[in-house]
Scaffold this motif. Structure first.
Motif, PDB file in Angstrom:
ATOM      1  N   ASN A  36       2.076  -2.327  -0.201  1.00 49.74           N
ATOM      2  CA  ASN A  36       2.588  -1.144  -0.894  1.00 49.74           C
ATOM      3  C   ASN A  36       1.400  -0.280  -1.325  1.00 49.74           C
ATOM      4  OD1 ASN A  36       1.574  -2.609  -3.026  1.00 49.74           O
ATOM      5  ND2 ASN A  36       3.556  -2.927  -4.051  1.00 49.74           N
ATOM      6  N   HIS A  82       3.373  -2.659   6.390  1.00 53.43           N
ATOM      7  CA  HIS A  82       3.663  -1.765   5.256  1.00 53.43           C
ATOM      8  C   HIS A  82       4.953  -2.213   4.566  1.00 53.43           C
ATOM      9  CE1 HIS A  82       1.273   1.424   7.671  1.00 53.43           C
ATOM     10  NE2 HIS A  82       0.493   0.682   6.927  1.00 53.43           N
ATOM     11  N   ASP A  83       4.972  -2.018   3.283  1.00 52.60           N
ATOM     12  CA  ASP A  83       6.136  -2.421   2.494  1.00 52.60           C
ATOM     13  C   ASP A  83       7.290  -1.456   2.756  1.00 52.60           C
ATOM     14  OD1 ASP A  83       8.002  -3.129   0.609  1.00 52.60           O
ATOM     15  OD2 ASP A  83       6.569  -3.224  -1.057  1.00 52.60           O
ATOM     16  N   ILE A  84       8.298  -1.962   3.475  1.00 53.31           N
ATOM     17  CA  ILE A  84       9.470  -1.111   3.705  1.00 53.31           C
ATOM     18  C   ILE A  84      10.715  -1.691   3.040  1.00 53.31           C
ATOM     19  CG2 ILE A  84       8.598  -0.094   5.859  1.00 53.31           C
ATOM     20  CD1 ILE A  84      10.520  -1.941   7.407  1.00 53.31           C
ATOM     21  N   THR A 112      10.423  -4.355  -0.174  1.00 52.24           N
ATOM     22  CA  THR A 112      10.324  -5.289  -1.303  1.00 52.24           C
ATOM     23  C   THR A 112      10.675  -4.559  -2.600  1.00 52.24           C
ATOM     24  OG1 THR A 112       8.075  -4.952  -2.144  1.00 52.24           O
ATOM     25  CG2 THR A 112       8.301  -6.233  -0.091  1.00 52.24           C
ATOM     26  N   ARG A 115       8.252  -1.802  -3.621  1.00 48.06           N
ATOM     27  CA  ARG A 115       8.005  -0.636  -2.768  1.00 48.06           C
ATOM     28  C   ARG A 115       7.813   0.593  -3.656  1.00 48.06           C
ATOM     29  NH1 ARG A 115      11.633   2.382   1.898  1.00 48.06           N
ATOM     30  NH2 ARG A 115       9.833   3.245   2.977  1.00 48.06           N
ATOM     31  N   ALA A 152       6.638   3.869  -2.446  1.00 47.64           N
ATOM     32  CA  ALA A 152       6.295   5.027  -1.610  1.00 47.64           C
ATOM     33  C   ALA A 152       6.602   6.360  -2.289  1.00 47.64           C
ATOM     34  CB  ALA A 152       7.041   4.939  -0.273  1.00 47.64           C
TER      35      ALA A 152
END
Ligand code: ZN
Length: 290
Positions: A44, A80-82, A84, A87, A89
């Motif tokens: 992340n 990439h954290d998509i 958890t 996340r 973003a």
């Protein structure tokens, strides 16, 4: 592999005093460890900025000659954290890798392009330029975004249980943001790697030249640290110049300009997905990508 957290500037606390990146020094070797093992070290933004701070700390420390990048637990990194709970973003961070403005509060492609220029392409390029040798120590999964972390290191030592894949074509996206594929495995295999999204095991990765050596899982840390210690006997400036020499030639061969041009295709794909389906990842999730 790293049992203790050395809390220093550069560690970012995710939750309950648990830093998402660990930093320790073993003689002239700094070991930087991705530390979200409960999520296979999914990356992340908190982890990205902690990693950046750790690399800066190691670069600035005259006692550090070589840097090892590791992942805590069974896997190096799942990408990439998509998905958890951590996340992040949509959060703002103090940007470091370039002059792109904050993606938060921007819309559509502007937001995505600004964010990925900073946290993906920008960060990985910056780490590639770190003027000390870096070694990725990879066990288990090294998937999609994780490839970027391994590839921007100078050397890769893989455990015999390591596997590599970039399945993002399933999202309609032509590979991860740091598009080194044709350089790290050759153009012919890069196409197969992308077209199929299949896992490549450590032995095949060695044949392809994507990793420097493959060692038994039980010996991964010992072998990597021994290699780092040998390299650390070389003079600092010699190492920095040797690294720069190879990087410069790679750039002349087209690595940087290739990445810039493909970054546009990558964002065309995100924008297409968002336009036709409302989701820049093409409706894919952690589960569907498995
Ligand atoms: Zn992207």
């Amino acid at each position: 592999m790293t049992s203790e957290a050395d809390s220093q500037p550069g560690d970012v606390t995710a939750a309950a005093g648990n830093p998402v990146v660990l930093y320790r020094e073993d003689g002239p070797v700094a070991v930087i460890t991705l530390n979200r093992p409960e999520y296979r070290n999914a990356q992340n933004s908190a982890m990205t900025y902690a990693l950046d701070a750790a690399f800066y700390r190691a670069a600035a420390d005259d006692d550090v000659k070589v840097i090892v990048l590791a992942g805590a637990g069974r896997h190096f990194c799942a990408g990439h954290d998509i998905g958890t709970p951590g996340r992040d973003a949509h959060e703002s961070f103090d940007r470091q890798a370039g002059l792109w403005w904050d993606h938060v509060g921007k819309q559509g492609a502007e937001s995505r392009y600004a964010r990925e220029s900073e946290v993906y392409l920008g960060m990985c390029r910056r780490w590639r330029e770190l003027p000390k040798p870096t070694i990725a120590m990879v066990q288990g999964a090294c998937i999609a975004g994780a490839l970027m972390l391994a590839w921007c290191c100078d050397l890769v030592v893989a455990a015999d249980d390591a596997f590599f894949a970039d399945p993002v074509v399933k999202m309609g996206i032509p590979g991860v943001e740091y598009f080194a594929h044709p350089f790290v495995m050759g153009p012919r295999f890069a196409k197969e790697f992308l077209f199929t999204g299949d896992r490549v095991d450590a032995g095949r990765a060695l044949q392809l030249g994507m990793v420097n050596r493959v060692v038994p899982r039980a010996d991964l840390e010992t072998e990597t640290m021994a290699l780092a210690a040998r390299i650390a006997e070389m003079p600092r400036l010699g190492l920095a110049l040797a690294k720069k020499a190879v990087n410069q030639v790679e750039d002349i061969m087209g690595l940087q300009t290739g990445m810039d041009s493909v970054f546009g295709l990558h964002h065309l794909a995100h924008a297409h997905n968002a336009e036709v389906g409302g989701d820049p990842l093409g409706g894919q999730t952690v589960r569907s990508m498995k």
